[in-house]
Design an enzyme around this catalytic site. Structure first.
Site, PDB file in Angstrom:
ATOM      1  CD  GLU A 121      -2.923  -1.090   2.342  1.00  0.00           C
ATOM      2  OE1 GLU A 121      -4.146  -0.895   2.166  1.00  0.00           O
ATOM      3  OE2 GLU A 121      -2.408  -1.278   3.465  1.00  0.00           O
ATOM      4  CD  GLU A 141      -3.303  -6.103   3.847  1.00  0.00           C
ATOM      5  OE1 GLU A 141      -2.548  -5.118   3.991  1.00  0.00           O
ATOM      6  OE2 GLU A 141      -3.237  -6.840   2.843  1.00  0.00           O
TER       7      GLU A 141
END
Length: 264
Positions: A121, A141
């Site tokens: 990210e 995630e």
């Protein structure tokens, strides 16, 4: 500021002319994003935005990884202490990824090793990405019950929706070679050339008119989802058309000499 400064969090800040090099220096934790290093990165990016002498930023990691994401050991310790865990956008501090996206100075990620979870990210929040071959990238995630809030929003804007959703849903990694084919990686170079290539690219950007560069980044980021007619009239950031640097740039071009930018 001295040429090199090291923060207690592990962030190393170095000025190389008009390029500021930010290094995540926690190799023993694969440069995981602790709360402290996130706060220091946010502060440093805000300083870069305010400092007219910084015209490009290179972000990298020391050791074998670029960044392994958020510091899960720190999060688990907080859970054990009974501390309340707040979602990324419900915290009293600003999101690092949001700040990186909005920083008007171009940011280049020099990805020397694994960029996964929050590390991926962070790379996505940068403007350009230079990577070594064989680097794993992805958002695991879903495998650990996290949300990939930033990645879930940004990745479908960068690559086809189906591919983005597959990465999000499966939590599997791809290599930097695959990411380059998708356009997520700008340059794929040998590992020893990642940082030098990123710095040269930053120097090329820093040599251009700073008002123009800031205008281009703000316009590109803020107009992305707007209809064409609105985007063309957005008028954000400094206006290069009315600047002294426009006059200087034209004069230097016609006189066949390097321009002397003032940022005005």
């Amino acid at each position: 500021m001295s040429d090199v400064q090291r923060r207690e969090s592990g962030l190393v800040v170095e000025d190389r002319g008009q390029v500021r090099l930010l290094t995540l220096d926690r190799p023993e934790r694969r440069n995981a994003l602790s709360s402290a290093i996130q706060a220091d990165l946010v502060e440093e990016l805000l300083r870069c935005a305010e400092d007219g002498g910084v015209r490009a930023i290179v972000l990298t990691g020391s050791g074998p990884a670029f960044c392994a994401g958020f510091d899960l050991k720190e999060i688990r310790e907080g859970d054990r202490r009974g501390e309340r865990f707040r979602p990324p956008m419900n915290r009293p501090t600003r999101s690092l990824f949001e700040v990186a996206t909005e920083t008007p100075v171009p940011i280049i990620a020099a990805i020397n090793g694994a960029a996964v979870a929050g590390g991926f990210e962070l790379a996505l929040a940068c403007d350009l990405r230079v990577a070594a071959p064989g680097v794993p990238m992805g958002l695991p995630e879903a495998k650990i019950g996290m949300g990939a809030n930033f990645g879930s929003v940004v990745l479908p804007k960068r690559i086809p929706m189906g591919i983005a959703l597959e990465l999000l849903y499966t939590g599997e990694y791809v290599t930097s070679e695959v990411a380059e084919r998708w356009g997520l990686v700008n340059r794929l170079v040998p590992a020893e050339e990642v940082l030098p290539t990123a710095l040269r690219l930053a120097e090329t950007i820093a040599a251009n008119a700073p008002i123009s560069i800031r205008r281009m980044k703000e316009t590109a980021v803020k107009s992305l989802e707007l209809p064409l007619w609105q985007a063309l009239r957005l008028d954000v950031g400094p206006n290069p058309y009315l600047s002294e640097d426009r006059e200087e740039g034209i004069a230097a071009h016609l006189e066949k000499r390097p321009p002397r930018w003032t940022g005005r």
